[in-house]
Motif scaffolding. Structure first.
Motif, mmCIF file in Angstrom:
data_model
loop_
_atom_site.group_PDB
_atom_site.id
_atom_site.type_symbol
_atom_site.label_atom_id
_atom_site.label_comp_id
_atom_site.label_asym_id
_atom_site.label_seq_id
_atom_site.Cartn_x
_atom_site.Cartn_y
_atom_site.Cartn_z
ATOM 1 N N MET B 66 0.829 -1.200 0.000
ATOM 2 C CA MET B 66 0.000 0.000 0.000
ATOM 3 C C MET B 66 0.869 1.258 0.000
ATOM 4 O O MET B 66 0.603 2.217 -0.723
ATOM 5 N N LEU B 67 1.928 1.226 0.805
ATOM 6 C CA LEU B 67 2.818 2.388 0.855
ATOM 7 C C LEU B 67 3.528 2.590 -0.480
ATOM 8 O O LEU B 67 3.633 3.693 -0.987
ATOM 9 N N LEU B 68 3.982 1.484 -1.055
ATOM 10 C CA LEU B 68 4.723 1.571 -2.316
ATOM 11 C C LEU B 68 3.820 2.056 -3.449
ATOM 12 O O LEU B 68 4.245 2.810 -4.327
ATOM 13 N N GLN B 69 2.562 1.642 -3.409
ATOM 14 C CA GLN B 69 1.633 2.029 -4.468
ATOM 15 C C GLN B 69 1.499 3.548 -4.573
ATOM 16 O O GLN B 69 1.255 4.082 -5.643
ATOM 17 N N GLY B 70 1.692 4.229 -3.433
ATOM 18 C CA GLY B 70 1.611 5.681 -3.436
ATOM 19 C C GLY B 70 2.698 6.340 -4.286
ATOM 20 O O GLY B 70 2.581 7.491 -4.667
ATOM 21 N N PHE B 71 3.746 5.590 -4.593
ATOM 22 C CA PHE B 71 4.859 6.164 -5.356
ATOM 23 C C PHE B 71 4.822 5.775 -6.830
ATOM 24 O O PHE B 71 5.527 6.354 -7.636
ATOM 25 N N VAL B 72 4.062 4.743 -7.135
ATOM 26 C CA VAL B 72 4.034 4.257 -8.513
ATOM 27 C C VAL B 72 3.164 5.196 -9.327
ATOM 28 O O VAL B 72 1.980 5.324 -9.087
ATOM 29 N N GLY B 73 3.763 5.859 -10.291
ATOM 30 C CA GLY B 73 2.990 6.804 -11.084
ATOM 31 C C GLY B 73 3.285 8.228 -10.655
ATOM 32 O O GLY B 73 4.021 8.459 -9.715
ATOM 33 N N GLY B 74 2.709 9.174 -11.386
ATOM 34 C CA GLY B 74 2.920 10.561 -11.011
ATOM 35 C C GLY B 74 3.027 11.530 -12.183
ATOM 36 O O GLY B 74 2.262 12.467 -12.257
ATOM 37 N N VAL B 75 3.938 11.278 -13.119
ATOM 38 C CA VAL B 75 4.131 12.263 -14.194
ATOM 39 C C VAL B 75 2.953 12.333 -15.156
ATOM 40 O O VAL B 75 2.712 13.361 -15.758
ATOM 41 N N GLY B 76 2.238 11.225 -15.291
ATOM 42 C CA GLY B 76 1.185 11.135 -16.303
ATOM 43 C C GLY B 76 0.167 12.248 -16.203
ATOM 44 O O GLY B 76 -0.226 12.850 -17.197
ATOM 45 N N ASN B 77 -0.226 12.553 -14.968
ATOM 46 C CA ASN B 77 -1.267 13.542 -14.746
ATOM 47 C C ASN B 77 -0.838 14.916 -15.237
ATOM 48 O O ASN B 77 -1.536 15.585 -15.989
ATOM 49 N N GLU B 78 0.344 15.313 -14.822
ATOM 50 C CA GLU B 78 0.870 16.623 -15.205
ATOM 51 C C GLU B 78 1.019 16.721 -16.728
ATOM 52 O O GLU B 78 0.666 17.711 -17.347
ATOM 53 N N LEU B 79 1.547 15.642 -17.312
ATOM 54 C CA LEU B 79 1.722 15.617 -18.759
ATOM 55 C C LEU B 79 0.379 15.771 -19.467
ATOM 56 O O LEU B 79 0.230 16.590 -20.378
ATOM 57 N N ALA B 80 -0.613 14.991 -18.988
ATOM 58 C CA ALA B 80 -1.935 15.056 -19.605
ATOM 59 C C ALA B 80 -2.507 16.468 -19.507
ATOM 60 O O ALA B 80 -3.081 16.985 -20.465
ATOM 61 N N GLU B 81 -2.319 17.113 -18.348
ATOM 62 C CA GLU B 81 -2.799 18.489 -18.164
ATOM 63 C C GLU B 81 -2.116 19.427 -19.169
ATOM 64 O O GLU B 81 -2.761 20.238 -19.817
ATOM 65 N N ASN B 82 -0.801 19.263 -19.261
ATOM 66 C CA ASN B 82 -0.038 20.098 -20.192
ATOM 67 C C ASN B 82 -0.515 19.936 -21.628
ATOM 68 O O ASN B 82 -0.553 20.886 -22.394
ATOM 69 N N ILE B 83 -0.841 18.704 -21.969
ATOM 70 C CA ILE B 83 -1.316 18.445 -23.326
ATOM 71 C C ILE B 83 -2.682 19.079 -23.531
ATOM 72 O O ILE B 83 -2.927 19.762 -24.525
ATOM 73 N N LYS B 84 -3.564 18.900 -22.534
ATOM 74 C CA LYS B 84 -4.928 19.419 -22.636
ATOM 75 C C LYS B 84 -4.973 20.934 -22.830
ATOM 76 O O LYS B 84 -5.685 21.425 -23.697
ATOM 77 N N ASP B 85 -4.185 21.648 -22.022
ATOM 78 C CA ASP B 85 -4.300 23.103 -22.119
ATOM 79 C C ASP B 85 -3.304 23.720 -23.111
ATOM 80 O O ASP B 85 -3.139 24.937 -23.165
ATOM 81 N N GLY B 86 -2.608 22.854 -23.849
ATOM 82 C CA GLY B 86 -1.736 23.383 -24.899
ATOM 83 C C GLY B 86 -0.392 23.848 -24.406
ATOM 84 O O GLY B 86 0.476 24.250 -25.194
ATOM 85 N N GLN B 87 -0.202 23.808 -23.094
ATOM 86 C CA GLN B 87 1.054 24.214 -22.496
ATOM 87 C C GLN B 87 2.232 23.458 -23.109
ATOM 88 O O GLN B 87 3.353 23.973 -23.185
#
Lengths: 263, 262
Positions: B66-87
């Motif tokens: 459970m603790l480790l799962q908190g670290f798996v992942g992360g960049v995807g969200n920011e990247l998706a946001e950047n793509i969405k708003d054209g940034q």
């Protein structure tokens, strides 16, 4: 009332059009929610491959509890999911101020603003779970039982709505109460399993303070009569109504506080 | 004066929103610990072992997972946001490699998460839940390396999911889909050894078990000795493969932007 039904229909029609426009996204939403639910059921199944029962409850009985919660939650997710966005889509950008001057109940407007496609995945999986569990339970199903089941599921859905509405209302004072709504919503995970496995304090909390127990365990206990909660389970619809009334009263208070600051 | 008070108040409100997220995360994690604890207590009420795993090892496995799962992942969200708003178009013109920039931001976030989220959870878990420690310093070292590799595999995978934002509108749905896949196949909920045989076979061909199951198994002693080193080998294979995939898909995605840009 008739005016609101007609209004809702108009809102819903335009949502449907949007959903059909983005068909792939609609499917992704439905599939993702179904897989999410499936993962947690699969977890229980894997555990039950190695054991007979948990605290006296069999796999299909736990599935039944889960099914009621999932179906009830779909009511909330399809029709009331927009409550989540109260802070960041309405209050923060000032959109709520515009709603306040319209001749429509602002709560109705917020709720009707969106039908949430992903909720249909929740509904489908809920019905599948119930359909799988019910034939495996040693129960007699007549018209009365079916009617009762439907009442219980609607009550479960209303409790989800009431709890979310109550905590979303805090947004009027703190702009966005989403973290609180989210944390409280996570409590509903407790309701997946029989409340009898938990410490007494948790059981009391989930019955009297944040009544997620009524979204799954108590309704299920009405049908599976072995926990001694059959009579108590009959309070489920009452609990649902009380919760809704309280949450709506609190919403009105928040709205008044919001309007009087004039911001 | 009033004006400045408003600005200050706005800032304070924003900050409370962030700290509210922090507390909400902690509260939710504690609740999940409680559910796990009572659930497994009830499961083990009538038996001492399941597949040769006793309650203590099981709880250790689940909590560390459970603790480790908190670290798996992360960049995807920011990247998706950047793509969405054209940034993303602006980011690409900046004098750095956008992938590395995203990873750097992510590392920062993860260090914060380690301090704010993980350490309090570890304390709570060890105080209230009789968990076991690894048997030897070698195991600890192996676990740390394995966990870091697992986190990077998760990060690369998350990146690949984030890139999908170029093609899909329902980013939220894709994210839930990704979370479910990871929860399902990574062994985050239950050790993969408990899976039915056919499913375990499928799992072995997927990268997800390398994110959580392998490191946590090393920690809790389900895998030891040569097997542990082989597990690390499997992880390294996935790490390299996914990184190559990230590079290939990213260069494809950039072409896509150029086309949009005309």
């Amino acid at each position: 009332m008739r005016r609101y039904t007609r209004l809702y229909w108009e809102f819903a029609k335009s949502h449907m059009k949007v959903m059909m426009e983005y068909r792939i996204d609609f499917l992704i939403g439905v599939a993702s929610v179904m897989l999410e639910q499936f993962a947690s059921i699969f977890f229980v199944k894997v555990v039950f491959d190695h054991i007979e029962q948990i605290n006296g409850w069999s796999f299909y009985e736990i599935l039944f509890i889960y099914g009621i919660a999932a179906t009830g939650r779909s009511i909330h997710q399809i029709f009331f999911d927009n409550l989540w966005t109260l802070g960041w889509q309405y209050i923060r950008p000032g959109k709520l101020d515009r709603l306040l001057i319209r001749p429509v109940n602002p709560l109705f407007h917020v709720v009707a603003d969106r039908l949430h496609q992903d909720g249909f995945g929740q509904l489908i999986i809920g019905l599948i779970i119930l359909g799988t569990a019910i034939p495996q339970l040693d129960l007699v199903w007549g018209a009365a039982e079916i009617a009762m089941l439907i009442i219980m599921i609607i009550s479960s859905g209303l409790i989800f709505v009431a709890i979310n509405l109550f905590f979303a209302t805090f947004s009027f004072w703190m702009i966005d109460s989403l973290p609180i709504v989210w944390a409280v919503f996570n409590l509903s995970d407790f309701a997946r399993y029989p409340l009898t496995i938990y410490h007494k304090g948790i059981r009391m909390f989930l019955t009297w303070i944040i009544p997620y127990g009524f979204t799954a365990f108590f309704p299920a206990a009405y049908f599976i009569d072995k926990s001694g909660y059959k009579e108590f389970a009959l309070w489920t619809p009452v609990a649902a109504i009380v919760c809704c009334v309280l949450a709506y009263a609190f919403w009105n208070r928040g709205l008044k506080a919001f309007a009087s600051t004039g911001s | 004066m009033r004006k400045y008070w408003q600005i200050a108040k706005g800032r304070m409100q924003e900050n409370t929103a962030y700290s509210a997220w922090y507390w909400a995360g902690t509260v939710s994690a504690v609740m999940r610990l409680l559910i796990i604890y009572f659930f497994w207590q009830a499961v083990y009420a009538n038996q001492t072992t399941i597949q040769n795993i006793n309650l203590e090892t099981m709880l250790t496995y689940i909590v560390i997972a459970m603790l480790l799962q908190g670290f798996v992942g992360g960049v995807g969200n920011e990247l998706a946001e950047n793509i969405k708003d054209g940034q993303v178009a602006i980011e690409l013109m900046r004098p750095y490699d956008m992938i590395f920039k995203l990873f750097a931001v992510d590392i920062g976030a993860k260090i914060m998460y380690l301090i704010q989220g993980t350490i309090p959870m570890v304390l709570i878990a060890y105080f209230f839940m009789d968990l076991s420690f690894p048997k030897s310093p070698e195991t600890v070292l192996l676990f740390v390396v394995s966990a870091l590799v697992g986190i990077w595999i998760g990060t690369f995978f998350d990146f690949l999911v984030g890139v999908l934002a170029f093609w899909t509108v329902n980013v939220w749905g894709v994210r839930v889909l990704k979370e479910s896949l990871i929860t399902f196949f990574s062994g985050a909920l239950v050790p993969i050894t408990l899976f039915p045989d056919w499913l375990r076979t499928i799992t072995e061909f997927l990268p997800f078990q390398a994110m959580i199951y392998l490191p946590v198994s090393i920690y809790s002693g389900l895998i030891s000795g040569t097997e542990a080193y082989m597990a690390l080998g499997v992880q390294l294979f996935w790490l390299v493969s996914l990184y190559v995939l990230v590079r290939v898909i990213w260069s494809q995605a950039i072409k896509q932007i150029t086309i949009f840009g005309g």
